[in-house]
Scaffold this motif. Structure first.
Motif, short mmCIF file in Angstrom:
data_model
loop_
_atom_site.label_atom_id
_atom_site.label_comp_id
_atom_site.label_asym_id
_atom_site.label_seq_id
_atom_site.Cartn_x
_atom_site.Cartn_y
_atom_site.Cartn_z
N LEU A 81 0.81 -1.22 0.00
CA LEU A 81 0.00 0.00 0.00
C LEU A 81 0.84 1.28 0.00
O LEU A 81 0.54 2.23 -0.72
N ASP A 82 1.90 1.31 0.84
CA ASP A 82 2.73 2.52 0.91
C ASP A 82 3.39 2.79 -0.44
O ASP A 82 3.42 3.93 -0.91
N ASN A 126 2.38 1.71 -3.35
CA ASN A 126 1.31 2.04 -4.28
C ASN A 126 1.00 3.54 -4.21
O ASN A 126 0.88 4.22 -5.24
N LYS A 127 0.86 4.05 -2.99
CA LYS A 127 0.53 5.46 -2.82
C LYS A 127 1.63 6.38 -3.34
O LYS A 127 1.37 7.40 -3.97
N VAL A 128 2.89 5.99 -3.08
CA VAL A 128 4.02 6.82 -3.53
C VAL A 128 4.09 6.86 -5.05
O VAL A 128 4.23 7.93 -5.66
N THR A 158 1.68 6.22 -7.18
CA THR A 158 0.50 6.94 -7.68
C THR A 158 0.72 8.45 -7.60
O THR A 158 0.45 9.18 -8.57
N SER A 159 1.23 8.93 -6.48
CA SER A 159 1.47 10.37 -6.30
C SER A 159 2.49 10.89 -7.31
O SER A 159 2.32 11.96 -7.91
N GLU A 200 0.95 11.03 -10.80
CA GLU A 200 0.02 12.15 -10.90
C GLU A 200 0.78 13.48 -10.98
O GLU A 200 0.35 14.40 -11.70
N SER A 259 -5.65 2.73 -9.51
CA SER A 259 -4.81 1.91 -8.65
C SER A 259 -5.51 0.62 -8.24
O SER A 259 -6.69 0.62 -7.91
N VAL A 292 -4.83 -3.15 -5.88
CA VAL A 292 -3.98 -3.72 -4.83
C VAL A 292 -3.91 -5.24 -4.90
O VAL A 292 -3.30 -5.87 -4.04
#
Length: 223
Positions: free
Chosen positions: A10-11, A13-15, A17-18, A21, A29, A31
């Protein structure tokens, strides 16, 4: 451009994605592999990033299934150092590139940009579906008869054929067919869909474009 990211950490994935963007990409996204496959079969993407090790379905299984469905979207695989055999299997199955973990975010962004550039330049000389053939050199749509398409008609038909396994929404078509124009509305897409439908009927094809104004469109073969 639109990217599908499938990464179960998850961490990370978020990085990712950011970062994507921040580079101007629109990101969906996932998981796990099952969610990634569902998204890949339901939407059009300019690039897909698949982690190999994911729950429910691994990245290789997702890759093999989307290639089996004739989805030609460029795919970047994320692999661990020990997964040499998986990297080879992924390339054999149709991956366009791979990146080994841990990786620098700058390198990932460079790989994604290169991958999506290759994807946007993809243009097979011929695309076939049902009883029709689309020829890029002559802009011809061929079945029992032959008709020449305008550049926009050709680009629209090509986009639909490259995404033949799933509906493509109006916004995606506007972005990819009319990407250099700012005043295109849903009515324009609907008009060109009707132009193409008329030409499919003219060449006596059993292929039709299914969809409705303001919604999604998909090429299908009439029963």
């Amino acid at each position: 451009m639109k990217i599908l990211l499938a990464e179960d950490t998850l961490d990370l994935n978020k990085v990712i994605t950011s970062m994507l963007e921040m580079q101007g990409f629109d990101v969906d996204s996932a998981v796990d592999g099952a969610q990634a496959l569902e998204l890949a079969l339901s939407n059009g993407y300019d690039g897909i990033i698949l982690d190999i090790m994911m729950p429910k379905m691994n990245g290789l299984e997702v890759l093999k299934e989307i290639r089996r469905r004739n989805i030609v979207t460029p795919v970047l695989m994320l692999t661990a150092k020990a997964e040499v055999d998986d990297r080879v299997e992924g390339l054999d199955a149709g991956a366009d590139d791979y990146l080994t973990k841990p990786f620098a975010m700058k390198e990932l962004m460079a790989r994604v940009k290169a991958m999506t550039r290759r994807g946007s330049q993809y243009a097979a000389k011929e695309l076939s579906f049902g009883d029709i053939t689309l020829k890029s050199e002559s802009l011809e749509l061929i079945c029992a008869n032959t008709v020449r398409l305008s550049l926009k008609e050709f680009s629209l038909m090509q986009t639909l054929l490259l995404n033949q396994e799933h509906p493509v929404d109006t916004n995606y078509l506007i972005e990819h067919v009319w990407n250099d124009e700012t005043d295109v509305e849903e009515d324009t897409v609907w008009l060109y869909v009707n132009f193409l439908q008329g030409k499919l009927e003219y060449i006596n094809s059993g292929v039709t474009i299914k969809g409705e104004k303001g919604g999604s469109f998909q090429v299908v073969v009439n029963e």
